[in-house]
Motif scaffolding. Structure first.
Motif, PDB file in Angstrom:
ATOM      1  N   GLU A   1      -7.232  -1.770   1.514  1.00  0.00           N
ATOM      2  CA  GLU A   1      -8.113  -0.700   1.032  1.00  0.00           C
ATOM      3  C   GLU A   1      -7.284   0.502   0.571  1.00  0.00           C
ATOM      4  O   GLU A   1      -7.565   1.093  -0.473  1.00  0.00           O
ATOM      5  N   ALA A   2      -6.249   0.844   1.335  1.00  0.00           N
ATOM      6  CA  ALA A   2      -5.376   1.959   0.954  1.00  0.00           C
ATOM      7  C   ALA A   2      -4.667   1.663  -0.363  1.00  0.00           C
ATOM      8  O   ALA A   2      -4.519   2.552  -1.213  1.00  0.00           O
TER       9      ALA A   2
ATOM     10  N   THR B   1      -6.451   6.322   5.142  1.00  0.00           N
ATOM     11  CA  THR B   1      -6.614   4.874   5.290  1.00  0.00           C
ATOM     12  C   THR B   1      -5.288   4.207   5.600  1.00  0.00           C
ATOM     13  O   THR B   1      -5.219   3.267   6.397  1.00  0.00           O
ATOM     14  N   LEU B   2      -4.210   4.702   5.020  1.00  0.00           N
ATOM     15  CA  LEU B   2      -2.877   4.182   5.311  1.00  0.00           C
ATOM     16  C   LEU B   2      -2.503   4.473   6.766  1.00  0.00           C
ATOM     17  O   LEU B   2      -1.918   3.623   7.448  1.00  0.00           O
ATOM     18  N   ALA B   3      -2.859   5.649   7.238  1.00  0.00           N
ATOM     19  CA  ALA B   3      -2.611   5.997   8.640  1.00  0.00           C
ATOM     20  C   ALA B   3      -3.421   5.103   9.579  1.00  0.00           C
ATOM     21  O   ALA B   3      -2.928   4.679  10.639  1.00  0.00           O
ATOM     22  N   ALA B   4      -4.650   4.795   9.193  1.00  0.00           N
ATOM     23  CA  ALA B   4      -5.486   3.902  10.003  1.00  0.00           C
ATOM     24  C   ALA B   4      -4.898   2.494  10.041  1.00  0.00           C
ATOM     25  O   ALA B   4      -4.938   1.819  11.076  1.00  0.00           O
ATOM     26  N   ALA B   5      -4.330   2.055   8.925  1.00  0.00           N
ATOM     27  CA  ALA B   5      -3.688   0.737   8.889  1.00  0.00           C
ATOM     28  C   ALA B   5      -2.481   0.705   9.823  1.00  0.00           C
ATOM     29  O   ALA B   5      -2.284  -0.259  10.559  1.00  0.00           O
TER      30      ALA B   5
ATOM     31  N   ALA C   1       0.830  -1.207   0.000  1.00  0.00           N
ATOM     32  CA  ALA C   1       0.000   0.000   0.000  1.00  0.00           C
ATOM     33  C   ALA C   1       0.863   1.254   0.000  1.00  0.00           C
ATOM     34  O   ALA C   1       0.559   2.226  -0.704  1.00  0.00           O
ATOM     35  N   GLU C   2       1.921   1.228   0.764  1.00  0.00           N
ATOM     36  CA  GLU C   2       2.804   2.389   0.838  1.00  0.00           C
ATOM     37  C   GLU C   2       3.505   2.638  -0.503  1.00  0.00           C
ATOM     38  O   GLU C   2       3.642   3.780  -0.944  1.00  0.00           O
TER      39      GLU C   2
ATOM     40  N   ALA D   1      -4.995   3.826  -3.759  1.00  0.00           N
ATOM     41  CA  ALA D   1      -3.809   4.354  -4.440  1.00  0.00           C
ATOM     42  C   ALA D   1      -3.779   3.909  -5.894  1.00  0.00           C
ATOM     43  O   ALA D   1      -3.479   4.707  -6.789  1.00  0.00           O
ATOM     44  N   LYS D   2      -4.106   2.662  -6.137  1.00  0.00           N
ATOM     45  CA  LYS D   2      -4.116   2.169  -7.514  1.00  0.00           C
ATOM     46  C   LYS D   2      -5.200   2.850  -8.336  1.00  0.00           C
ATOM     47  O   LYS D   2      -5.011   3.119  -9.530  1.00  0.00           O
ATOM     48  N   ALA D   3      -6.329   3.155  -7.701  1.00  0.00           N
ATOM     49  CA  ALA D   3      -7.397   3.876  -8.404  1.00  0.00           C
ATOM     50  C   ALA D   3      -6.949   5.292  -8.753  1.00  0.00           C
ATOM     51  O   ALA D   3      -7.249   5.791  -9.841  1.00  0.00           O
TER      52      ALA D   3
END
Length: 101
Positions: free
Chosen positions: A76-77, A54-58, A34-35, A81-83
């Motif tokens: 989800e993050a 969302t990355l921070a929540a992860a 994700a990162e 990001a891919k979207a």
């Protein structure tokens, strides 16, 4: 007809999510993916705010030991990001179609 039921059951079982709990290694792998996707989106100057949140929540969930929640948030993050990467790539050329000639 008798063969389709076992095939359908086999297909359904193969697509069902596994029941095992996520561990720290799963979290680290999902977070790293994700990162990386988030950094790629940032490099394209199209990083979404929801991706960062969302990355921070992860990360928060992973730091607290909730690896199931952390993996879900990291995935989800990554999808967000891919979207955003897809959006940047598609809009790179799409603006030409809207240009007044």
């Amino acid at each position: 007809m008798k063969r389709t039921l076992p095939l359908a059951m086999l297909l359904a079982l193969s697509l069902a999510p596994s029941a095992r709990a996520a561990n720290e290694a799963d979290y680290k792998a999902a977070y790293a993916a994700a990162e990386a996707a988030s950094k790629e989106a940032a490099g394209m100057r199209n990083q979404w705010i929801t991706t960062v949140a969302t990355l921070a929540a992860a990360k928060k969930a992973g730091d607290s030991g909730d690896f199931d929640g952390a993996v879900a948030a990291a995935k989800e993050a990554e999808a967000l990001a891919k979207a955003s990467i897809f959006q940047a790539a598609s809009e790179k050329e799409a603006w030409k179609a809207m240009q007044i000639r």
